[in-house]
Structure formats: structure tokens, C-alpha cells
Design a protein around this motif. Structure first.
Motif, PDB file in Angstrom:
ATOM      1  N   LEU A 102     -28.259  -3.864 -26.514  1.00  0.00           N
ATOM      2  CA  LEU A 102     -28.193  -2.851 -25.458  1.00  0.00           C
ATOM      3  C   LEU A 102     -29.125  -3.184 -24.296  1.00  0.00           C
ATOM      4  O   LEU A 102     -28.754  -3.012 -23.126  1.00  0.00           O
ATOM      5  CB  LEU A 102     -28.517  -1.480 -26.054  1.00  0.00           C
ATOM      6  CG  LEU A 102     -27.520  -0.996 -27.125  1.00  0.00           C
ATOM      7  CD1 LEU A 102     -27.978   0.315 -27.734  1.00  0.00           C
ATOM      8  CD2 LEU A 102     -26.125  -0.839 -26.511  1.00  0.00           C
ATOM      9  N   VAL A 103     -30.301  -3.651 -24.581  1.00  0.00           N
ATOM     10  CA  VAL A 103     -31.225  -4.016 -23.504  1.00  0.00           C
ATOM     11  C   VAL A 103     -30.625  -5.134 -22.654  1.00  0.00           C
ATOM     12  O   VAL A 103     -30.591  -5.062 -21.418  1.00  0.00           O
ATOM     13  CB  VAL A 103     -32.594  -4.437 -24.080  1.00  0.00           C
ATOM     14  CG1 VAL A 103     -33.448  -5.069 -22.977  1.00  0.00           C
ATOM     15  CG2 VAL A 103     -33.318  -3.244 -24.678  1.00  0.00           C
ATOM     16  N   ALA A 104     -30.132  -6.166 -23.320  1.00  0.00           N
ATOM     17  CA  ALA A 104     -29.600  -7.318 -22.585  1.00  0.00           C
ATOM     18  C   ALA A 104     -28.383  -6.932 -21.760  1.00  0.00           C
ATOM     19  O   ALA A 104     -28.264  -7.311 -20.584  1.00  0.00           O
ATOM     20  CB  ALA A 104     -29.251  -8.430 -23.574  1.00  0.00           C
ATOM     21  N   ARG A 105     -27.462  -6.182 -22.356  1.00  0.00           N
ATOM     22  CA  ARG A 105     -26.225  -5.864 -21.639  1.00  0.00           C
ATOM     23  C   ARG A 105     -26.447  -4.860 -20.511  1.00  0.00           C
ATOM     24  O   ARG A 105     -25.850  -4.985 -19.436  1.00  0.00           O
ATOM     25  CB  ARG A 105     -25.158  -5.349 -22.616  1.00  0.00           C
ATOM     26  CG  ARG A 105     -24.600  -6.389 -23.550  1.00  0.00           C
ATOM     27  CD  ARG A 105     -23.908  -7.546 -22.823  1.00  0.00           C
ATOM     28  NE  ARG A 105     -22.856  -7.091 -21.914  1.00  0.00           N
ATOM     29  CZ  ARG A 105     -21.574  -6.966 -22.268  1.00  0.00           C
ATOM     30  NH1 ARG A 105     -21.208  -7.293 -23.485  1.00  0.00           N
ATOM     31  NH2 ARG A 105     -20.675  -6.546 -21.399  1.00  0.00           N
ATOM     32  N   PHE A 106     -27.269  -3.851 -20.731  1.00  0.00           N
ATOM     33  CA  PHE A 106     -27.504  -2.893 -19.637  1.00  0.00           C
ATOM     34  C   PHE A 106     -28.190  -3.579 -18.458  1.00  0.00           C
ATOM     35  O   PHE A 106     -27.870  -3.314 -17.296  1.00  0.00           O
ATOM     36  CB  PHE A 106     -28.336  -1.707 -20.133  1.00  0.00           C
ATOM     37  CG  PHE A 106     -27.512  -0.648 -20.801  1.00  0.00           C
ATOM     38  CD1 PHE A 106     -26.474  -0.019 -20.134  1.00  0.00           C
ATOM     39  CD2 PHE A 106     -27.768  -0.268 -22.117  1.00  0.00           C
ATOM     40  CE1 PHE A 106     -25.699   0.963 -20.752  1.00  0.00           C
ATOM     41  CE2 PHE A 106     -27.002   0.696 -22.746  1.00  0.00           C
ATOM     42  CZ  PHE A 106     -25.965   1.311 -22.062  1.00  0.00           C
ATOM     43  N   LYS A 107     -29.119  -4.476 -18.749  1.00  0.00           N
ATOM     44  CA  LYS A 107     -29.805  -5.171 -17.651  1.00  0.00           C
ATOM     45  C   LYS A 107     -28.824  -6.132 -16.938  1.00  0.00           C
ATOM     46  O   LYS A 107     -28.893  -6.286 -15.719  1.00  0.00           O
ATOM     47  CB  LYS A 107     -31.001  -5.964 -18.196  1.00  0.00           C
ATOM     48  CG  LYS A 107     -32.101  -5.108 -18.796  1.00  0.00           C
ATOM     49  CD  LYS A 107     -32.840  -4.284 -17.735  1.00  0.00           C
ATOM     50  CE  LYS A 107     -33.689  -5.129 -16.823  1.00  0.00           C
ATOM     51  NZ  LYS A 107     -34.880  -5.696 -17.496  1.00  0.00           N
ATOM     52  N   ALA A 108     -27.946  -6.764 -17.697  1.00  0.00           N
ATOM     53  CA  ALA A 108     -27.026  -7.739 -17.105  1.00  0.00           C
ATOM     54  C   ALA A 108     -25.884  -7.072 -16.339  1.00  0.00           C
ATOM     55  O   ALA A 108     -25.532  -7.490 -15.239  1.00  0.00           O
ATOM     56  CB  ALA A 108     -26.454  -8.641 -18.202  1.00  0.00           C
ATOM     57  N   ASP A 109     -25.342  -6.012 -16.916  1.00  0.00           N
ATOM     58  CA  ASP A 109     -24.143  -5.402 -16.335  1.00  0.00           C
ATOM     59  C   ASP A 109     -24.455  -4.295 -15.333  1.00  0.00           C
ATOM     60  O   ASP A 109     -23.639  -3.999 -14.463  1.00  0.00           O
ATOM     61  CB  ASP A 109     -23.254  -4.826 -17.449  1.00  0.00           C
ATOM     62  CG  ASP A 109     -22.640  -5.908 -18.313  1.00  0.00           C
ATOM     63  OD1 ASP A 109     -23.307  -6.941 -18.521  1.00  0.00           O
ATOM     64  OD2 ASP A 109     -21.517  -5.727 -18.793  1.00  0.00           O
ATOM     65  N   PHE A 110     -25.596  -3.662 -15.484  1.00  0.00           N
ATOM     66  CA  PHE A 110     -25.916  -2.522 -14.618  1.00  0.00           C
ATOM     67  C   PHE A 110     -27.279  -2.696 -13.951  1.00  0.00           C
ATOM     68  O   PHE A 110     -27.989  -1.723 -13.694  1.00  0.00           O
ATOM     69  CB  PHE A 110     -25.878  -1.212 -15.430  1.00  0.00           C
ATOM     70  CG  PHE A 110     -24.514  -0.878 -15.940  1.00  0.00           C
ATOM     71  CD1 PHE A 110     -23.614  -0.189 -15.149  1.00  0.00           C
ATOM     72  CD2 PHE A 110     -24.105  -1.297 -17.197  1.00  0.00           C
ATOM     73  CE1 PHE A 110     -22.336   0.103 -15.607  1.00  0.00           C
ATOM     74  CE2 PHE A 110     -22.829  -1.013 -17.667  1.00  0.00           C
ATOM     75  CZ  PHE A 110     -21.938  -0.310 -16.868  1.00  0.00           C
ATOM     76  N   GLY A 111     -27.601  -3.939 -13.675  1.00  0.00           N
ATOM     77  CA  GLY A 111     -28.899  -4.236 -13.079  1.00  0.00           C
ATOM     78  C   GLY A 111     -29.103  -3.599 -11.718  1.00  0.00           C
ATOM     79  O   GLY A 111     -30.249  -3.390 -11.293  1.00  0.00           O
ATOM     80  N   ALA A 112     -28.009  -3.268 -11.019  1.00  0.00           N
ATOM     81  CA  ALA A 112     -28.148  -2.665  -9.697  1.00  0.00           C
ATOM     82  C   ALA A 112     -28.705  -1.250  -9.762  1.00  0.00           C
ATOM     83  O   ALA A 112     -29.291  -0.762  -8.782  1.00  0.00           O
ATOM     84  CB  ALA A 112     -26.796  -2.654  -8.992  1.00  0.00           C
ATOM     85  N   ILE A 113     -28.535  -0.575 -10.884  1.00  0.00           N
ATOM     86  CA  ILE A 113     -29.035   0.801 -10.983  1.00  0.00           C
ATOM     87  C   ILE A 113     -30.048   0.956 -12.109  1.00  0.00           C
ATOM     88  O   ILE A 113     -30.775   1.945 -12.138  1.00  0.00           O
ATOM     89  CB  ILE A 113     -27.887   1.815 -11.189  1.00  0.00           C
ATOM     90  CG1 ILE A 113     -27.098   1.482 -12.442  1.00  0.00           C
ATOM     91  CG2 ILE A 113     -26.992   1.856  -9.967  1.00  0.00           C
ATOM     92  CD1 ILE A 113     -26.087   2.554 -12.810  1.00  0.00           C
ATOM     93  N   VAL A 114     -30.105   0.008 -13.022  1.00  0.00           N
ATOM     94  CA  VAL A 114     -31.013   0.110 -14.167  1.00  0.00           C
ATOM     95  C   VAL A 114     -32.106  -0.946 -14.028  1.00  0.00           C
ATOM     96  O   VAL A 114     -31.827  -2.145 -14.065  1.00  0.00           O
ATOM     97  CB  VAL A 114     -30.253  -0.076 -15.495  1.00  0.00           C
ATOM     98  CG1 VAL A 114     -31.231  -0.146 -16.656  1.00  0.00           C
ATOM     99  CG2 VAL A 114     -29.257   1.057 -15.696  1.00  0.00           C
ATOM    100  N   ASP A 115     -33.328  -0.492 -13.864  1.00  0.00           N
ATOM    101  CA  ASP A 115     -34.453  -1.430 -13.757  1.00  0.00           C
ATOM    102  C   ASP A 115     -35.172  -1.617 -15.083  1.00  0.00           C
ATOM    103  O   ASP A 115     -35.725  -2.679 -15.349  1.00  0.00           O
ATOM    104  CB  ASP A 115     -35.459  -0.928 -12.715  1.00  0.00           C
ATOM    105  CG  ASP A 115     -34.840  -0.865 -11.321  1.00  0.00           C
ATOM    106  OD1 ASP A 115     -34.069  -1.777 -10.992  1.00  0.00           O
ATOM    107  OD2 ASP A 115     -35.104   0.106 -10.583  1.00  0.00           O
ATOM    108  N   LYS A 116     -35.198  -0.570 -15.904  1.00  0.00           N
ATOM    109  CA  LYS A 116     -35.919  -0.640 -17.169  1.00  0.00           C
ATOM    110  C   LYS A 116     -35.095   0.009 -18.282  1.00  0.00           C
ATOM    111  O   LYS A 116     -34.418   1.031 -18.054  1.00  0.00           O
ATOM    112  CB  LYS A 116     -37.286   0.062 -17.042  1.00  0.00           C
ATOM    113  CG  LYS A 116     -38.175  -0.550 -15.960  1.00  0.00           C
ATOM    114  CD  LYS A 116     -39.380   0.326 -15.668  1.00  0.00           C
ATOM    115  CE  LYS A 116     -40.408   0.253 -16.776  1.00  0.00           C
ATOM    116  NZ  LYS A 116     -41.646   1.011 -16.409  1.00  0.00           N
ATOM    117  N   VAL A 117     -35.139  -0.592 -19.431  1.00  0.00           N
ATOM    118  CA  VAL A 117     -34.389  -0.067 -20.586  1.00  0.00           C
ATOM    119  C   VAL A 117     -35.272  -0.141 -21.822  1.00  0.00           C
ATOM    120  O   VAL A 117     -35.921  -1.166 -22.068  1.00  0.00           O
ATOM    121  CB  VAL A 117     -33.116  -0.896 -20.866  1.00  0.00           C
ATOM    122  CG1 VAL A 117     -32.306  -0.274 -22.002  1.00  0.00           C
ATOM    123  CG2 VAL A 117     -32.272  -1.049 -19.623  1.00  0.00           C
TER     124      VAL A 117
END
Length: 760
Positions: free
Chosen positions: A480-495
Motif C-alpha cells: 500500500l505504501v509503494a502503490r499509493f506513493k507511485a500512483d497518487f503521488g500528486a496528492i499523497v505526500d506521506k503514507v
């Protein structure tokens, strides 16, 4: 152009056309010219023939002009002492080969020889129930044969949004079973569709994968067509139908179909083992589509570009590949294939001990193969994502609160909760459900892991094989950390991710999650088209349907069912120049039909001036266009003064006299056809569902699949419409597949459409 390749391809073409002629003559003598011919579940007849010639082969007699056309394309085998530019002749013979091969497959269908029988042990079932992994799968004794139109459309959205970057047609047999598995796994990791056919000395890669227990089928992106080279016609039929389905092209537009594939369908042929004359001839046909050929043996290369975007034919002898072992050679072979075709592959490295990629999303973990499960019948499982302040989120932190599953007996169950906290300067609360929904897709990408459901009805299984490789609870967090940062990096800075197995903490967080679920439900339910100033576009499918523009409003989700208004809003925030653009509604020109000046302007500009006006709430007047990814098709039944709705899952005949596949040809391709409309299934629940034409009360026939899977929601719609028994008055394929059967049923039930204002 290599004279050696030209000689062998032209020789192979002459032989296969002659074989097709002999088979056709024998079939005509045995069955007669009126004997029906058809591939299974397609509205495109024999698609390669349709694409190249425009001839709709529906019976044996229709093949006669096709055979004559193929014979005219043949050329004599090059003379041994005469050197000429052979490219044109070779490509002509390649097309003749494809026409002959498709005729042969059609005749085989007449004889009941297709799809090919599995005679060497093993079985194959194209698709089984993902949501019921413990169900007993049917024992399939035949290979896949041609892919049906329903599956083609189901893959459409993945092809256009990049999850599935292309397909590989593998012909022949790998050096060993281990190499065969490695090649396929490398392609799966890149989410590339794998089509299998052909053999070398009677042994096929299909045999190899079955022997190794590799799960094949639509869900795992691995399709075994047949164990001879002739079955290679099916991948090319798939490519042709892609152009016809999503490109809005018609049969006979051969040049346009080939160019469409060259520039939009990223496919290649991987020839394993010895290449004979028929393989050369078939490869020549594939090259006309712009698909390069890569061989793992020594053959002449054709490096200049032109027909394909890069090299035409590449030789990469397997044993000469510099590597430590065969498995590494297989990796390098696949990588070379991708480079030659120019496939754009987006791979996110996930630090987990099992392979990862979208091609594993369809894997099932049956109880006998299961190490442990969370949720389902014997335990609880929930997942919850929420935004938090920057200083409360430690980026990349993964915590397991409670015991792992090592103490659980094999095939046992335990409770689990997954809480994801995200922070970002552009993150908004509205995006929470959009991101939370991604958990399903992200976790399913791990080989040996199955995820079903969402929210507090999530159900996750870990296979014994994955557990033996070291997969543990914290790896859910890594994914989840890897995919959220990779796919939604424009809105997600930290997970940060917390996995709860401690019973007390589960109770505590489950209550928090349910409160959030209720808030989201209420907010979505309250949103109407009138409450917003802008709708959103979705032009994601324009790579396949250039003139189609989907308009998504709060009360009308995308016709593929994958995007609603909030999804599009989030998508625009993530990618401001992407396919989901805000559309200012502008002046409302007709509130009943849902006609807005801003929407018309946007659609006109973005449909390449092919669509001038769209009615958001009508099927009868200027309905919205469709690409080909729709979940359902609505069509007017004039005799019943109503409409029918057929779902993508329904292969049966409808009262319109057409199946879903046939109807799709009328509704897709960016065409605006009054009386026919593609839509998402949840649009049926909207108050704006064809409200200008009478709304849900106009539905007189509906696929039973929809009635059963959406029973509670549709019942609520019936009550809202003031007719609680309305669902029982709607026919389905179990009671009516013709208008003659439908009308008495409607009269007996007293369906309201019969007394409504005439549609015409």
C-alpha cells in the motif's frame, strides 16, 4: 528484405491456401454452402476476413470469394538466382495466410474440432468465480479458442488506462518448462496479455505451462488458443476486433485497421523454437499489423523500420544470451521483446517476497491452497483510509498491532483491520473513498494473495505458497505504501499503514471506520447534478474510440462503471492535463433533456466536431456516445413502448433479436445512435436515468444478472418510482427472448410502460 524469409513465407502461404481450398471443397461437399459458420460469442463473423475484405462470413458458401481473394494475393516462390525487393509480395502472402487460416478455423468449428480438445491430461476453464473461490470449477476439456466479445470489452478499460500495456503472442515451445514459466511470469509482472499457440515437434508451451500447474484463463491474462500455428489467427482476430470495437472502424477498411493496430495496439510475436514455413508465413501476416517478430533461434533479421514502428524481425538465440542461467536469459528475452515493440510498461517495484503485477489480480486462492484468511464466513476484516495532519503521519511507517498468523492453523482464519493514513497538501477528504477503493486492486496484484470486497466486508486470503515464500502481514503495508506513493503521488505526500489483529483495537477502529462509511454514503447520496457547476469528461478511451467523450455528472457515472463524479474530480486533481477535465455546464438549454451549452461546446470540440449536442437524460434524443467499455446497453423496444437493458455478463438473446455482442456494434465506437445507449449499471439507480423519456418505469426487460445482483438497490428504485412491484413486472431472458413472448408477459403483469406516453 531477406530472400530466405521471403522464400519460406511465400512457400508457406501457398501451401496453407491450398490446404484451405481442399478443406473448403470437402466441407461444401459434406455440409453444403448454407451450413452456418461462426466463432463463439462474437458479432464480427470471422473477424480477420471481415477486417481485410468486408465479407461477413456466416455460412460455408461465403468463404468462396474469400478463398479467391486469398489466391489472388499469392505470389510464386522467389527464384534461387533472382534477387528482388520481396517485401510487398511477402506481406501479400502473409495476408493470404491469415485469410486461409481463419477459413480453416471456421471449418473446424463446423466440424466440432474447435476449440481444440485437451488430450494430454489437464483442463482449462477460461474464467471462474473470483468472488466464490471455493466453488468447484468446471472441468474444461478444451482450450480457449477465440476470445469472445464480452471479454474483449471487459479488457478494454485496462488496455486504455495503461494497466494492460499490450499483448504477446507466443508461438512454439520454450527450451524447458522452467523457461516457459519464467517467460510468462515476466510478461505477467508487466501486465502484458499472453496469448499461446503453436508447437515444436508436437510439444507446445501450453503443454509446458499445464505441466507446471500455471493457472491460465482470462483472469490471469494467459490464454491458450491452440497447439498448432493456425491458432495464431485468434490473436490477430483479437487485434482486428479491437479496431472495429473501439476504433469505430468498419469491415473492409483494411488500411485503417492495420494503421490502428500499428499505432494503438502494442503487440508482438515471440517465436520459441524452430521456425517452419507456416510460421514464417503467419509472421508475415502479423507484420502487416505492425507487430514485430522476435525469435529465440537463429534466423535472418529484418532491421529497417516501416511496416512496424521499429525492427521487423529480431533473432535472439536463446543459448547465446549472456546470462548466468536460463531463467535470467528468459528475463532478457522478454525485455528485448518489449524494447522492439516499444511497449510502455509502468512497473512499480514492491518490496515483497512474491511476484507483483496486475496480471495476478485474477488469481484465486482456494481453501485447499490457503494458509490463512481474514474476513469471509469465519472472521472479520475491514479496511479504512483517511487523511491526517502532516505531523501525525510518518511516511512509510508500517506497524502490526497484535499477533501475526503463524499461530493460526493452516486453512484457518483470524480478524484483521487495515488502517491507512495519508497526508498531502492537495489531499482532500473527498478523495478518501477513491483512494480507499484502490486497496482492493493494490493488494490483489500480489501473486498468491486474493482480495474480495471492501470496507467492512473485505475478505483476504494468503496462499500457502505465498506464506512459504515469506509473505507476512507487514507486506500488506509495503504494497500500500509503494502503490499509493507511485500512483497518487500528486496528492499523497506521506503514507503510513497500521495492521490491526489485536481484538480490542479492531473493535475500536471498526467503529471509527463505520462512522466514516456512513458519512460518505450520505454525502454521495445527497449530490445531484443541480448542486454542482461542473461535470467532468472522460476521454480515456479516445486512444481506442477517438470520437467518444464520456460526460460524468453526480447522477450519471461513467459508462464503464469505473469512474463516478468524485473519481473524476480526484483524477483531475492528480493529473490536471489528463483525460478527466472539468466541463463548465454553462447555460441550461433544456432542463428536462439535460442539455447544457457548456457540455455541448466541450463535446463538439473534443469529439473532433463529430458530435454537436448531447442530452444527458435521454436515450431518444442525442444520447451520449459510447466507446465499447460499457457495462450495459439500453435499447428501445418500440412494440412495448419501453426499453430493455442487457448486461455485459449476459450472453443470451434479447427481445431486440440481438445478443449483447451484436448490440455493442451499434452502441460503441463513438457513435450517437438514438434509441441505443451504453451505460454503467449503477446509472439504473439514478433519478436521472433516461428521466426525459419516463425514467426507470420504461424498463420492460432486463438481464436476470442485473435483477439478481442488484436486487435490493433496484427494489429501492421501484419504491421511489411509486411502484414497489415494478421489478416483478420487468421481464428477463428466462421468460422472454422475443417481442412475441415479451408483450403477453407485460400485459399480464400490468407493466406501466404500456400506458405511458408513446416514445415515438
Amino acid at each position: 528484405m531477406s530472400r530466405y524469409i521471403a522464400t519460406r513465407a511465400i512457400r508457406g502461404a501457398n501451401l496453407i491456401v491450398k490446404e484451405a481450398e481442399q478443406m473448403l471443397q470437402a466441407a461444401l461437399a459434406e455440409y453444403g454452402p448454407d451450413q452456418p459458420v461462426a466463432f463463439t460469442n462474437t458479432a464480427y463473423y470471422l473477424p480477420v476476413i471481415l477486417g481485410f475484405t468486408g465479407i461477413e462470413v456466416a455460412k460455408l458458401g461465403d468463404m468462396v470469394p474469400v478463398l479467391e481473394h486469398a489466391k489472388r494475393l499469392l505470389h510464386p516462390v522467389p527464384h534461387g538466382s533472382l534477387w528482388l525487393p520481396y517485401l510487398g509480395e511477402t506481406l501479400d502472402c502473409g495476408v493470404a495466410t491469415l485469410l486461409a487460416e481463419e477459413m480453416i478455423e471456421g471449418i473446424r468449428f463446423v466440424r466440432g474440432e474447435e476449440p481444440q480438445k485437451i488430450t494430454w491430461g489437464g483442463s482449462y476453464v477460461p474464467s471462474t468465480s473470483f468472488t466464490s473461490p471455493d466453488g468447484t470449477p468446471a472441468v474444461g476439456d478444451r482450450l480457449n479458442g477465440p476470445i469472445d466479445d464480452i471479454q474483449l470489452r471487459a479488457w478494454g478499460i485496462q488496455l486504455v488506462d495503461g494497466r494492460m500495456p499490450g499483448f504477446a503472442a507466443i508461438v512454439g515451445c520454450a527450451k524447458s518448462n522452467e523457461v516457459a514459466v519464467q517467460i510468462v511470469r515476466e510478461l505477467q509482472k508487466r501486465n502484458i496479455l499472453v496469448f499461446l499457440c503453436g508447437n515444436v515437434n508436437g510439444r507446445s508451451i501450453i503443454h509446458q505451462l499445464m505441466e507446471e500447474g500455471v493457472e491460465m484463463g482470462y483472469d490471469t491474462y494467459i490464454i491458450p488458443f491452440g497447439t498448432d500455428t493456425i491458432a495464431a489467427i485468434y490473436p490477430l482476430g483479437f487485434a482486428t476486433r479491437s479496431a472495429l470495437t473501439f476504433g469505430g472502424l468498419k469491415g473492409g477498411q483494411a488500411r485503417e485497421i492495420l494503421l490502428y493496430n500499428k499505432f494503438r495496439v502494442f503487440a508482438f510475436v515471440l517465436a520459441l523454437g524452430e521456425v517452419d514455413d507456416l510460421k514464417y508465413a503467419t509472421a508475415a501476416g502479423a507484420i502487416t499489423y505492425g507487430f514485430p517478430v522476435i525469435a529465440d533461434t537463429v534466423i535472418p533479421e529484418i532491421l529497417p523500420t516501416g511496416i512496424t514502428r521499429y525492427e521487423h524481425v529480431i533473432s535472439m538465440p536463446f543459448d547465446d544470451i549472456e546470462a548466468e542461467d536460463d531463467l535470467e536469459r528468459a528475463k532478457k528475452l522478454v525485455q528485448r521483446c518489449i524494447e522492439v515493440r516499444g511497449v510502455k510498461v509502468k512497473v512499480t517495484e514492491i518490496p515483497i517476497p512474491v511476484p507483483y503485477g496486475s496480471a495476478f489480480e485474477g488469481e484465486r486462492v482456494r481453501k485447499a491452497d490457503m494458509r490463512v484468511e481474514f474476513g469471509g464466513k469465519y472472521s472479520r476484516c475491514f479496511e479504512y483510509l483517511h487523511m491526517a495532519d502532516f505531523d501525525k503521519v510518518e511516511d512509510g511507517k508500517i506497524t502490526v498491532v497484535g499477533p501475526g498468523f503463524d499461530h493460526v492453523e493452516p486453512e484457518g482464519a483470524m480478524d484483521m483491520g487495515i488502517v491507512v493514513e495519508v497526508a498531502g497538501r492537495k489531499m482532500q477528504k473527498d478523495f478518501e473513498p477513491v483512494l480507499e477503493r484502490q486497496i482492493h486492486y493494490f493488494i490483489n496484484g500480489a501473486s498468491g494473495i486474493q482480495h474480495i470486497g471492501q470496507r467492512d466486508i473485505a475478505w483476504i486470503r494468503i496462499s500457502k505458497a505465498a506464506a512459504e515464500k515469506g509473505f507476512r502481514l507487514e507486506h500488506f503495508g509495503e504494497i500500500l505504501v509503494a502503490r499509493f506513493k507511485a500512483d497518487f503521488g500528486a496528492i499523497v505526500d506521506k503514507v503510513q499503514v497500521t495492521i490491526y489483529t489485536d481484538p480490542k483495537k479492531i473493535e475500536e477502529w471498526l467503529a471509527v471506520a463505520r462512522e466514516a462509511y456512513n458519512y460518505r454514503n450520505q454525502r454521495l447520496a445527497d449530490m445531484v447534478d443541480e448542486s454542482v457547476e461542473e461535470f467532468y469528461s472522460c476521454t480515456l478511451c479516445q486512444s481506442f474510440a477517438p470520437n467518444h467523450v464520456c460526460v460524468v455528472s453526480p447522477e450519471r457515472l461513467g459508462l464503464c462503471g469505473a469512474y463516478n463524479w468524485l473519481d473524476c474530480k480526484a483524477s483531475h486533481q492528480i493529473n490536471p492535463t489528463g483525460p478527466n477535465q472539468p466541463i463548465q455546464k454553462g447555460q441550461c438549454l433544456d432542463p428536462v433533456y439535460g442539455v447544457f451549452a457548456g457540455v455541448n461546446d466541450f463535446v463538439y470540440q473534443n469529439s473532433h466536431q463529430s458530435v454537436q449536442q448531447v442530452s444527458m437524460y435521454s436515450i431518444m434524443r442525442d444520447p451520449m456516445t459510447a466507446c465499447g467499455c460499457f457495462e450495459c446497453i439500453a435499447m428501445v423496444i418500440p412494440e412495448a413502448n419501453g426499453i430493455m437493458v442487457v448486461s455485459r455478463e449476459d450472453p443470451s438473446m434479447t427481445p431486440a433479436g440481438m445478443t449483447f455482442s451484436t448490440l455493442a456494434g451499434m452502441a460503441g465506437g463513438g457513435l450517437q445512435t438514438p434509441g441505443v445507449m451504453g451505460h454503467g449499471k449503477y446509472y439504473l439507480l439514478s433519478k436521472k436515468f433516461i428521466s426525459a423519456d419516463g425514467g426507470f418505469k420504461r424498463v420492460v426487460w432486463m438481464s436476470s444478472f442485473l435483477k439478481e445482483t442488484m436486487a435490493e438497490e433496484l427494489k429501492a428504485v421501484a419504491e421511489r418510482e411509486g411502484d414497489p412491484d415494478l421489478l416483478e413486472k420487468i421481464a428477463d431472458e428466462r421468460v422472454a427472448t422475443t417481442v412475441e413472448e415479451l408483450l403477453p408477459f407485460l400485459e399480464e403483469k400490468g407493466h406501466p410502460a404500456l400506458t405511458m406516453e408513446p416514445l415515438f
